[in-house]
Write a protein that holds these residues in place. Structure first.
Motif, short mmCIF file in Angstrom:
data_model
loop_
_atom_site.label_atom_id
_atom_site.label_comp_id
_atom_site.label_asym_id
_atom_site.label_seq_id
_atom_site.Cartn_x
_atom_site.Cartn_y
_atom_site.Cartn_z
N MET A 246 0.83 -1.18 0.00
CA MET A 246 0.00 0.00 0.00
C MET A 246 0.88 1.25 0.00
N ALA A 247 0.54 2.21 -0.81
CA ALA A 247 1.32 3.44 -0.94
C ALA A 247 1.08 4.34 0.26
N SER A 248 2.11 5.10 0.62
CA SER A 248 1.98 6.07 1.70
C SER A 248 1.31 7.33 1.19
N THR A 249 0.58 7.99 2.08
CA THR A 249 -0.08 9.24 1.73
C THR A 249 0.25 10.31 2.77
N ALA A 250 -0.03 11.56 2.42
CA ALA A 250 0.15 12.68 3.34
C ALA A 250 -0.97 13.68 3.09
N GLU A 251 -1.39 14.35 4.16
CA GLU A 251 -2.34 15.45 4.04
C GLU A 251 -1.54 16.74 4.01
N THR B 282 -5.22 15.16 0.31
CA THR B 282 -4.48 13.93 0.57
C THR B 282 -3.83 13.48 -0.73
N GLU C 63 -0.66 10.93 -2.68
CA GLU C 63 0.19 9.74 -2.59
C GLU C 63 1.65 10.18 -2.67
N LEU C 64 2.48 9.60 -1.82
CA LEU C 64 3.91 9.91 -1.82
C LEU C 64 4.64 8.98 -2.78
N SER D 91 8.23 6.95 -4.20
CA SER D 91 9.09 5.96 -3.55
C SER D 91 10.13 6.58 -2.63
N GLY E 237 9.27 9.14 -0.65
CA GLY E 237 8.51 9.76 0.42
C GLY E 237 8.14 11.20 0.16
N ASP F 189 9.78 16.96 7.01
CA ASP F 189 8.53 16.41 6.47
C ASP F 189 7.39 17.41 6.42
#
Length: 67
Positions: free
Chosen positions: A1-6, A20, A22-23, A25, A27, A56
């Motif tokens: 599952m791919a990482s996400t960020a808000e 939101t 998707e990050l 590879s 990050g 971050d």
């Protein structure tokens, strides 16, 4: 599952909202975000990624209309 960020949006019609994403590879989020308005792409705005604070911390700053 791919990482996400808000990530918050700064400026323009969507000021104060978050998106939101998707990050990749490494990050990192996409360099730009196209925020679609009520009338679809006719009112889309372009937001550009900026780093803020520590390593971050990001935000998308409004750059203008997409069309």
């Amino acid at each position: 599952m791919a990482s996400t960020a808000e990530i918050p949006l700064a400026g323009g019609a969507a000021d104060g909202q978050t998106v939101t994403v998707e990050l990749d590879s490494n990050g990192r989020p996409p360099l730009t975000h196209h925020h679609v308005g009520e009338r679809g792409l006719a009112e889309a705005d372009i937001y550009e990624l900026e780093s803020v604070g520590d390593r971050d911390g990001w935000l998308y700053r409004w750059r203008g209309p997409a069309v």
